[in-house]
Structures are given as C-alpha cells and as structure tokens.
Design an enzyme around this catalytic site. Sequence first.
Site, PDB file in Angstrom:
ATOM      1  CG  ASP A 204      -0.173   0.185   2.545  1.00 17.91           C
ATOM      2  OD1 ASP A 204       1.070   0.252   2.526  1.00 17.91           O
ATOM      3  OD2 ASP A 204      -0.829   0.286   3.594  1.00 17.91           O
ATOM      4  CG  ASP A 206       1.538   3.101   4.747  1.00 18.68           C
ATOM      5  OD1 ASP A 206       0.454   2.654   5.159  1.00 18.68           O
ATOM      6  OD2 ASP A 206       2.440   2.379   4.276  1.00 18.68           O
ATOM      7  CG  ASP A 321      -3.227   2.498   5.331  1.00 23.07           C
ATOM      8  OD1 ASP A 321      -4.394   2.239   4.968  1.00 23.07           O
ATOM      9  OD2 ASP A 321      -2.439   1.640   5.770  1.00 23.07           O
TER      10      ASP A 321
HETATM   11  P1  GTP Z   1       4.175  -2.532   3.038  1.00 22.72           P
HETATM   12  O1  GTP Z   1       2.981  -1.634   3.051  1.00 22.72           O
HETATM   13  O2  GTP Z   1       3.805  -3.968   2.938  1.00 22.72           O
HETATM   14  O3  GTP Z   1       5.182  -2.134   2.025  1.00 22.72           O
HETATM   15  O4  GTP Z   1       4.927  -2.403   4.439  1.00 22.72           O
HETATM   16  P2  GTP Z   1       4.744  -1.293   5.536  1.00 22.72           P
HETATM   17  O5  GTP Z   1       5.885  -1.362   6.451  1.00 22.72           O
HETATM   18  O6  GTP Z   1       4.459   0.050   4.909  1.00 22.72           O
HETATM   19  O7  GTP Z   1       3.463  -1.817   6.316  1.00 22.72           O
HETATM   20  P3  GTP Z   1       2.067  -1.127   6.652  1.00 22.72           P
HETATM   21  O8  GTP Z   1       1.588  -0.255   5.557  1.00 22.72           O
HETATM   22  O9  GTP Z   1       1.161  -2.223   7.064  1.00 22.72           O
HETATM   23  O10 GTP Z   1       2.341  -0.272   7.930  1.00 22.72           O
HETATM   24  C1  GTP Z   1       3.166   0.880   7.929  1.00 22.72           C
HETATM   25  C2  GTP Z   1       3.475   1.286   9.318  1.00 22.72           C
HETATM   26  O11 GTP Z   1       2.323   1.795   9.947  1.00 22.72           O
HETATM   27  C3  GTP Z   1       3.973   0.122  10.170  1.00 22.72           C
HETATM   28  O12 GTP Z   1       5.073   0.551  10.905  1.00 22.72           O
HETATM   29  C4  GTP Z   1       2.865  -0.160  11.128  1.00 22.72           C
HETATM   30  O13 GTP Z   1       3.377  -0.508  12.382  1.00 22.72           O
HETATM   31  C5  GTP Z   1       2.166   1.168  11.182  1.00 22.72           C
HETATM   32  N1  GTP Z   1       0.757   0.956  11.427  1.00 22.72           N
HETATM   33  C6  GTP Z   1      -0.143   0.293  10.692  1.00 22.72           C
HETATM   34  N2  GTP Z   1      -1.338   0.330  11.280  1.00 22.72           N
HETATM   35  C7  GTP Z   1      -1.173   1.028  12.399  1.00 22.72           C
HETATM   36  C8  GTP Z   1      -2.002   1.438  13.446  1.00 22.72           C
HETATM   37  O14 GTP Z   1      -3.181   1.135  13.496  1.00 22.72           O
HETATM   38  N3  GTP Z   1      -1.434   2.219  14.411  1.00 22.72           N
HETATM   39  C9  GTP Z   1      -0.125   2.577  14.389  1.00 22.72           C
HETATM   40  N4  GTP Z   1       0.386   3.328  15.351  1.00 22.72           N
HETATM   41  N5  GTP Z   1       0.676   2.186  13.443  1.00 22.72           N
HETATM   42  C10 GTP Z   1       0.166   1.437  12.466  1.00 22.72           C
HETATM   43 MN    MN Z   2       2.687   0.341   3.793  1.00 22.08          MN
HETATM   44 MN    MN Z   3      -0.432   0.741   5.579  1.00 20.80          MN
END
Ligand code: GTP
Ligand code: MN
Ligand code: MN
Length: 397
Positions: A204, A206, A321
């Site tokens: 995704d 972020d 996100d």
């Molecule tokens: P990919 O998207 O698979 O490339 O990996 P990513 O590391 O970006 O994973 P992800 O998008 O799932 O999450 C990004 C960061 O946001 C991670 O460090 C998570 O710990 C954090 N994160 C995701 N959901 C939440 C949440 O509900 N609360 C908090 N505080 N952090 C979150």
């Molecule tokens: Mn991500």
């Molecule tokens: Mn995410």
Amino acid sequence: VVSDSEVIPFSVPGYACQRRTTLENHNSVLTDALSLLAENAELSDEDGRGVAFRRAAAVLKALPSAVTHVSQLTGLPCLGEHSLRVIKDILKNGTSSEVESTKASERFKALKVLTGIFGVGAKTADRWIREGIHNLQQLRSSGQTLNRAQQAGLEHYADIRQPVSTAEAEAIRGLVERAVASVLPGAQIVLTGGFRRGKLTGHDVDFLITHPEEGREVGLMPKLVSWLDSRGLLLYQKTSRNSYLESQDGPGRPPSNIDRFERCLSIFKLSTPEAAKTDLQDAAENGVQSEEDGESQSGELGQHLQRKAASERRWRAVRVDLVVSPVSQFAFALLGWTGSKLFERELRRWAGHERGMSLSSHALYDNKQVKRCTECRLTRLDKLAYLTTITFLKANL
Ligand code: GTP
Ligand code: MN
Ligand code: MN
C-alpha cells in the site's frame, strides 16, 4: 567443509531497533523460510510464535554476509530452538521440510488467498475455511455476507495483490498533495511506511499529514476525502477516529499499540497506462500456470481474467492509508508509521525494558515521572523524543 576454527561468528545487538539494517539481505533463503513460518503462525492466531520467527528473521537480515555454517550463529540473540532447527535444516539440505509442508498445506494456501482480500483477517478466513471456502470462486458462490470493505477487496483483488511501485506511490503522492493543498493550504504531507524506509515496492502507500499550526489539522480528513471522492479518485474509503483504545484497554490490559489518530483506509483509483501495460506483460509472460498463491485452476483463471480486464482499462486500484496528526505529536506519529512493524515493536520494548519509558505514536513518557507530568516536563520530553526519533531513524533507515 569448513572447520570450526575457520568460522567467524557473527555478533548483533539484542533489539532489532539497535541494529543498522539495510535493504541488502544476504540471507534471503533463510529469512524467507522464517518469514513464511511467521506468517503461518500469525494467520493461525499464534502471535507469540509469529513474533519469535520475525525476530529470528530480523537477526539474520542484519548479518553482513551469508551464513554458511551453523556455528557462526553461536551467541546470536533471538534464535530459539525452533528457528535454529529450521536454519540447520536449510544449511544442510537446501530446504526445510517444515517450510515445504506448510507451503503445500491446503489450509495455509487458503488462509493466504482469503486474507489477501482487503478487509478479511485471520479469524474470518478461518471461519470460512471451516465452512469449506478455500478460494475466491467458492467465496463468491457461497452467499456469505460481505461487509463494504470485503466487497471492495474482492472486487479489486487482482489489482491489490500486485505490488505498488515507487512510481505509483509518487503518482498517489501527487494526488494527495493537490487535494491537501486545496482543502488546507500550508498542510504538510509525508510518505511513511515501507516507501519511507527505501523499499522499492509496497502492499500500500502510507501518508502522514499535519499542519505547522497546532489545531489547524482538525477536520482535515473529511474535507480531504470528499475532495478526492468528488473527483472519482476513491473506490473505497473508511474514515475512523480510532476507538480501539477505549474498547480494548481496560484495567489490567497492556496499553494498545494502535494509535488514536484520525485515519482513512482507502482504495484509490489510479490512472496509469503504465500499470495497465505491466499487467498485460505480466499476463503474457506468466500465463495462468505460474501463480503461486495456491488458488485452484478456476481461481487462477479468474484472476487472470481480472488482470486481463485491468490491462484493458486505464486505471488500477491501489491501497492507501492516510493519517492526520497534530504537529505536536508529529515526530512520534512519523516514527510510529515508518515501520517496520517489528522495528516499532522492538523500539517500544527497548524503551520500556531498557530505559523505563513508554513510547507510542503520540508521545514518549518517562514511566517514573508519568504521574506528575507537567506541561513543562512534557515539552522537554517531547524535544528529547524528537531528537531520539531522528537518531533512531538515521541509524535504522
Ligand atoms: P508494506 O505496506 O507492505 O510495504 O509495508 P509497511 O511497512 O508500509 O506496512 P504497513 O503499511 O502495514 O504499515 C506501515 C506502518 O504503519 C507500520 O510501521 C505499522 O506498524 C504502522 N501501522 C499500521 N497500522 C497502524 C495502526 O493502526 N497504528 C499505528 N500506530 N501504526 C500502524
Ligand atoms: Mn505500507
Ligand atoms: Mn499501511
């Protein structure tokens, strides 16, 4: 054959957040195996085992060269009996029987396919499997009631499981920047998550959004979402003021790691002729046989058709996100949303166990002073936290 005297043992610190970990992984065969077992544990509601495998994989990821002999691992942290057994198996035989049998198991394959649907977690997938649903076809014809997220997830399944490229992340950033600039001039937006760590693809995209004047960010998310929605850029969105903390953290429960920022989980409709071309190439090169996600023939064919349809349209679905934070908490929010999940977990564990402090995506507290925390003390801690986060990020990006 290497004699023990020639083997140089590796050495790494105990917490993942204390290690400099680059994107270059010299032990991907071992870490892929351990990550698969971690995934299987997480999908089976065995989070403890999942974390143990993730920690072991993270240790191997941080090593400066490939492990060739098990004696090099002597004294390394986080390598439990089970992980060591898997590693030994691979060093000796090239594969791990446990990993191979997990990969081949119908249950694991079904869990992966079903939880690959946006909006479907391990519990739902498990319930469906017990009802005999193992793939998308069976789900579609089962008459199961799906919520709005799951409907969108199923509809855009093929797009969402395609990794997001940096170019696509930049294109989305452009859209979000335009939206933010027109609904709240002066607001700032940062790409977080895996792309901020330098990853070249993600599941995704972020973003963290703030405004340099405290309080100006209030009410931003609904405006942002309706700007995007009115231009047809959103296929799905759910905005929430997270209530997880209120519902989960009763007395005696450990504080949740999930934050309370306003957030929007969404699926963007991204116009990309490039994405369409890639999909077409992908389908032509791989055919329908090479899918490895454990779907049945008809499932593969279904996906192939979904992708073929994708190549004929001029857009693709991308998971995005969005998180809004007040500027006073921005440093913590940025650190908390940069990831990886294990890094965040380890950083919080380190702060608690080694420094007597609690770190969240909102603040850093000194546990001894938390009761008589004055404005002044908080401000000082915020500054300290900011410096700490910067130091951590420099050392760990
Ligand atoms: P990919 O998207 O698979 O490339 O990996 P990513 O590391 O970006 O994973 P992800 O998008 O799932 O999450 C990004 C960061 O946001 C991670 O460090 C998570 O710990 C954090 N994160 C995701 N959901 C939440 C949440 O509900 N609360 C908090 N505080 N952090 C979150
Ligand atoms: Mn991500
Ligand atoms: Mn995410």
